[in-house]
Design a protein around this motif. Structure first.
Motif, PDB file in Angstrom:
ATOM      1  N   SER A 131       0.831  -1.197   0.000  1.00  0.00           N
ATOM      2  CA  SER A 131       0.000   0.000   0.000  1.00  0.00           C
ATOM      3  C   SER A 131       0.862   1.242   0.000  1.00  0.00           C
ATOM      4  N   SER A 132       0.241   2.360  -0.252  1.00  0.00           N
ATOM      5  CA  SER A 132       0.924   3.632  -0.041  1.00  0.00           C
ATOM      6  C   SER A 132       1.052   3.882   1.458  1.00  0.00           C
ATOM      7  N   SER A 133       1.871   4.831   1.820  1.00  0.00           N
ATOM      8  CA  SER A 133       2.056   5.195   3.230  1.00  0.00           C
ATOM      9  C   SER A 133       0.873   6.047   3.676  1.00  0.00           C
ATOM     10  N   GLU A 134       0.234   5.651   4.787  1.00  0.00           N
ATOM     11  CA  GLU A 134      -0.954   6.340   5.270  1.00  0.00           C
ATOM     12  C   GLU A 134      -0.770   6.799   6.714  1.00  0.00           C
ATOM     13  N   VAL A 135      -1.525   7.834   7.072  1.00  0.00           N
ATOM     14  CA  VAL A 135      -1.480   8.356   8.446  1.00  0.00           C
ATOM     15  C   VAL A 135      -2.894   8.370   9.013  1.00  0.00           C
ATOM     16  N   LEU A 136      -2.982   8.417  10.334  1.00  0.00           N
ATOM     17  CA  LEU A 136      -4.270   8.402  11.019  1.00  0.00           C
ATOM     18  C   LEU A 136      -5.004   9.723  10.820  1.00  0.00           C
ATOM     19  N   THR A 137      -6.308   9.627  10.694  1.00  0.00           N
ATOM     20  CA  THR A 137      -7.140  10.811  10.518  1.00  0.00           C
ATOM     21  C   THR A 137      -7.419  11.481  11.867  1.00  0.00           C
ATOM     22  N   THR A 138      -8.083  12.623  11.815  1.00  0.00           N
ATOM     23  CA  THR A 138      -8.415  13.390  13.025  1.00  0.00           C
ATOM     24  C   THR A 138      -9.354  12.595  13.930  1.00  0.00           C
ATOM     25  N   ASP A 139      -9.121  12.697  15.222  1.00  0.00           N
ATOM     26  CA  ASP A 139      -9.956  11.999  16.202  1.00  0.00           C
ATOM     27  C   ASP A 139     -11.158  12.880  16.559  1.00  0.00           C
ATOM     28  N   THR A 140     -12.287  12.606  15.940  1.00  0.00           N
ATOM     29  CA  THR A 140     -13.515  13.367  16.192  1.00  0.00           C
ATOM     30  C   THR A 140     -14.597  12.424  16.698  1.00  0.00           C
ATOM     31  N   PRO A 141     -15.056  12.561  17.928  1.00  0.00           N
ATOM     32  CA  PRO A 141     -16.055  11.642  18.470  1.00  0.00           C
ATOM     33  C   PRO A 141     -17.467  11.971  17.994  1.00  0.00           C
ATOM     34  N   ILE A 142     -18.328  10.982  18.057  1.00  0.00           N
ATOM     35  CA  ILE A 142     -19.757  11.220  17.831  1.00  0.00           C
ATOM     36  C   ILE A 142     -20.270  12.111  18.953  1.00  0.00           C
ATOM     37  N   GLY A 143     -21.043  13.114  18.576  1.00  0.00           N
ATOM     38  CA  GLY A 143     -21.602  13.997  19.585  1.00  0.00           C
ATOM     39  C   GLY A 143     -22.847  13.427  20.230  1.00  0.00           C
ATOM     40  N   SER A 144     -23.785  12.952  19.401  1.00  0.00           N
ATOM     41  CA  SER A 144     -25.032  12.415  19.929  1.00  0.00           C
ATOM     42  C   SER A 144     -25.742  11.598  18.864  1.00  0.00           C
ATOM     43  N   ILE A 145     -26.678  10.758  19.316  1.00  0.00           N
ATOM     44  CA  ILE A 145     -27.590  10.031  18.437  1.00  0.00           C
ATOM     45  C   ILE A 145     -28.993  10.375  18.918  1.00  0.00           C
ATOM     46  N   GLU A 146     -29.815  10.901  18.024  1.00  0.00           N
ATOM     47  CA  GLU A 146     -31.107  11.426  18.444  1.00  0.00           C
ATOM     48  C   GLU A 146     -32.257  10.804  17.650  1.00  0.00           C
ATOM     49  N   PRO A 147     -33.158  10.078  18.331  1.00  0.00           N
ATOM     50  CA  PRO A 147     -34.364   9.557  17.679  1.00  0.00           C
ATOM     51  C   PRO A 147     -35.512  10.561  17.773  1.00  0.00           C
ATOM     52  N   THR A 148     -36.205  10.772  16.679  1.00  0.00           N
ATOM     53  CA  THR A 148     -37.309  11.726  16.644  1.00  0.00           C
ATOM     54  C   THR A 148     -38.459  11.143  15.835  1.00  0.00           C
ATOM     55  N   VAL A 149     -39.683  11.362  16.305  1.00  0.00           N
ATOM     56  CA  VAL A 149     -40.852  10.935  15.543  1.00  0.00           C
ATOM     57  C   VAL A 149     -41.108  11.947  14.434  1.00  0.00           C
ATOM     58  N   VAL A 150     -41.166  11.466  13.200  1.00  0.00           N
ATOM     59  CA  VAL A 150     -41.396  12.339  12.052  1.00  0.00           C
ATOM     60  C   VAL A 150     -42.426  11.695  11.134  1.00  0.00           C
ATOM     61  N   THR A 151     -42.988  12.501  10.258  1.00  0.00           N
ATOM     62  CA  THR A 151     -43.897  12.009   9.232  1.00  0.00           C
ATOM     63  C   THR A 151     -43.419  12.521   7.887  1.00  0.00           C
ATOM     64  N   SER A 152     -43.164  11.600   6.978  1.00  0.00           N
ATOM     65  CA  SER A 152     -42.711  11.990   5.641  1.00  0.00           C
ATOM     66  C   SER A 152     -43.732  11.555   4.603  1.00  0.00           C
ATOM     67  N   LYS A 153     -43.715  12.219   3.476  1.00  0.00           N
ATOM     68  CA  LYS A 153     -44.668  11.917   2.411  1.00  0.00           C
ATOM     69  C   LYS A 153     -44.427  10.525   1.852  1.00  0.00           C
ATOM     70  N   ASP A 154     -43.146  10.115   1.752  1.00  0.00           N
ATOM     71  CA  ASP A 154     -42.811   8.838   1.127  1.00  0.00           C
ATOM     72  C   ASP A 154     -42.883   7.665   2.103  1.00  0.00           C
ATOM     73  N   LYS A 155     -42.439   7.872   3.346  1.00  0.00           N
ATOM     74  CA  LYS A 155     -42.295   6.762   4.284  1.00  0.00           C
ATOM     75  C   LYS A 155     -43.368   6.728   5.361  1.00  0.00           C
ATOM     76  N   GLY A 156     -44.160   7.770   5.467  1.00  0.00           N
ATOM     77  CA  GLY A 156     -45.177   7.806   6.508  1.00  0.00           C
ATOM     78  C   GLY A 156     -44.587   8.188   7.856  1.00  0.00           C
ATOM     79  N   LYS A 157     -45.269   7.768   8.916  1.00  0.00           N
ATOM     80  CA  LYS A 157     -44.849   8.127  10.264  1.00  0.00           C
ATOM     81  C   LYS A 157     -43.878   7.081  10.805  1.00  0.00           C
ATOM     82  N   GLY A 158     -42.864   7.562  11.503  1.00  0.00           N
ATOM     83  CA  GLY A 158     -41.883   6.644  12.065  1.00  0.00           C
ATOM     84  C   GLY A 158     -40.851   7.367  12.892  1.00  0.00           C
TER      85      GLY A 158
END
Length: 388
Positions: free
Chosen positions: A117-144
């Motif tokens: 392989s080519s020589s590679e280096v590690l990328t920036t360490d950026t953590p996930i901030g949050s995971i957020e579930p929300t009830v929504v209604t879309s025209k294509d998928k309906g409510k979920g």
């Protein structure tokens, strides 16, 4: 779709693009090449590398490249050796990719071909901030429930992200009863206590799509990605649901490689006018330039986050859904007479197609097995991470 089939799909498209006559999807033009899946991370663990051979389009299985010598080296002369184990090459000892160092992958196959392989280096360490579930209604998928993953890099050095998720959900058999039927003979049965272990189960599924996002066109290096949508009547959220999201910060080269893979996999036809581009990885055969190889040696920082939610958290007024209507199926348990159904009843019980629910004399009510025994399609083992 695996990298093997994606690569073959691209090869076939070179031969059929622009043709108008029907082309049978058989690989008369098949050329064997190795496929390398190597994403190493900043996690301290036994790192894994998968090396296989390209498969013909009509093949159902994938062949592992056996007996290869696999080494990862850094610019401080450290070497990490990998050994083959159950079709995957695993590092002999745990290690992590460290920032500021350069790493290369070297593979020597049994036929003497050397891939580097080519020589590679590690990328920036950026953590996930949050995971957020929300009830929504879309025209294509309906409510979920729409599940979004969010992250933010104030230094604007991450930019390229890839995501995977693993969802686990609790299943409660809606027609479980405290009794069950044992078949004791060709024309005999008995009612015995049912195990409570058949009532509650847990299933886990991993994402299969290549999920990518970049923030180049944004004023900030900020991600707010809709990663999963689940309809309100989907049984997987019918009781308690959990999702584990993994975020990989990638280099531009790795992101471009995975984007091409995604575009090929999502093409509805190899004759599609959408041409995703040429696959260009960072691994070459250094002693045989004509030898094909597909794959990318990537060094990614990774962060993960898990959330839980209950169906009642999202839809407090609704009744939890199930994938089966679980209708009553009556049987008259006798064997002589036009209305007797004992033989059919025993047939369904012995093959675990149906399960007992109730009876009045010799008239029995059965339901589909999955309605009263979740172990017919899932596992009753509680995951180690599960919380209520």
């Amino acid at each position: 779709m695996s990298l093997n089939k994606i690569f073959l799909l691209l090869i076939i498209s070179f031969f059929v693009n622009g043709c108008t006559e029907t082309y049978p999807l058989l690989t008369n033009t098949y050329e064997e090449a190795i496929v390398v899946e190597a994403t190493l991370t900043n996690e301290l663990k036994n790192q894994e590398i998968k090396i296989t051979k390209t498969a013909r389009f009509e093949d159902t299985g994938i062949t592992t490249e056996n007996g290869a010598k696999v080494i990862v080296k850094d610019n401080l002369n450290n070497e990490y050796t990998f050994e083959q184990n159950a079709g995957i090459y695993i590092s002999q000892s745990p290690f992590q990719i460290l920032p500021g160092r350069e790493y290369t992958l070297e593979i020597t196959t049994l036929d003497g071909k050397i891939y580097q392989s080519s020589s590679e280096v590690l990328t920036t360490d950026t953590p996930i901030g949050s995971i957020e579930p929300t009830v929504v209604t879309s025209k294509d998928k309906g409510k979920g429930v729409q599940i979004n993953v969010k992250s933010y890099d104030p230094g604007r050095t991450s930019k390229y992200y890839r995501y995977e998720y693993e969802e686990t959900y609790k299943i409660i058999a809606p027609r479980w009863t405290s009794m069950k039927i044992n078949v004791t003979g060709p024309e005999s049965i008995e009612l015995v206590p049912n195990s409570p272990d058949t009532r509650t189960c847990y299933s886990t599924k991993k994402s299969t799509d290549i999920i990518l996002v970049n923030t180049n066109d944004q004023a900030e290096d900020r991600v707010n990605l809709p990663i999963r949508f689940i309809e309100e009547n989907n049984y997987i959220i019918g009781h308690r649901y959990s999702i584990l999201v993994k975020q990989y910060v990638e280099s531009l080269g790795a992101y471009t490689f995975h984007k091409i893979m995604r575009d090929i996999a999502s093409s509805s036809s190899i004759l599609s006018p959408k041409q995703p581009g040429v696959i260009s990885g960072n691994i070459k055969c250094i002693n045989d330039p004509n030898k094909n190889v597909i794959g990318y040696f990537g060094l990614n920082t990774v962060s993960s986050l898990r959330i839980f939610f209950n169906y009642t958290d999202m839809f407090p007024e609704n009744f939890p859904p199930y994938f089966n209507t679980c209708e009553d199926i009556p049987f008259l348990f006798c064997f002589r007479g036009d209305s007797c159904e004992g033989e059919s009843m025993i047939y369904n019980l012995e093959r675990n197609l149906m399960i007992y629910n109730s009876n009045l004399g010799n008239k029995y009510i059965l339901v589909d097995a999955e309605c009263g025994d979740c172990t017919s399609f899932s596992s009753n083992v509680i995951p180690s991470f599960w919380t209520e």
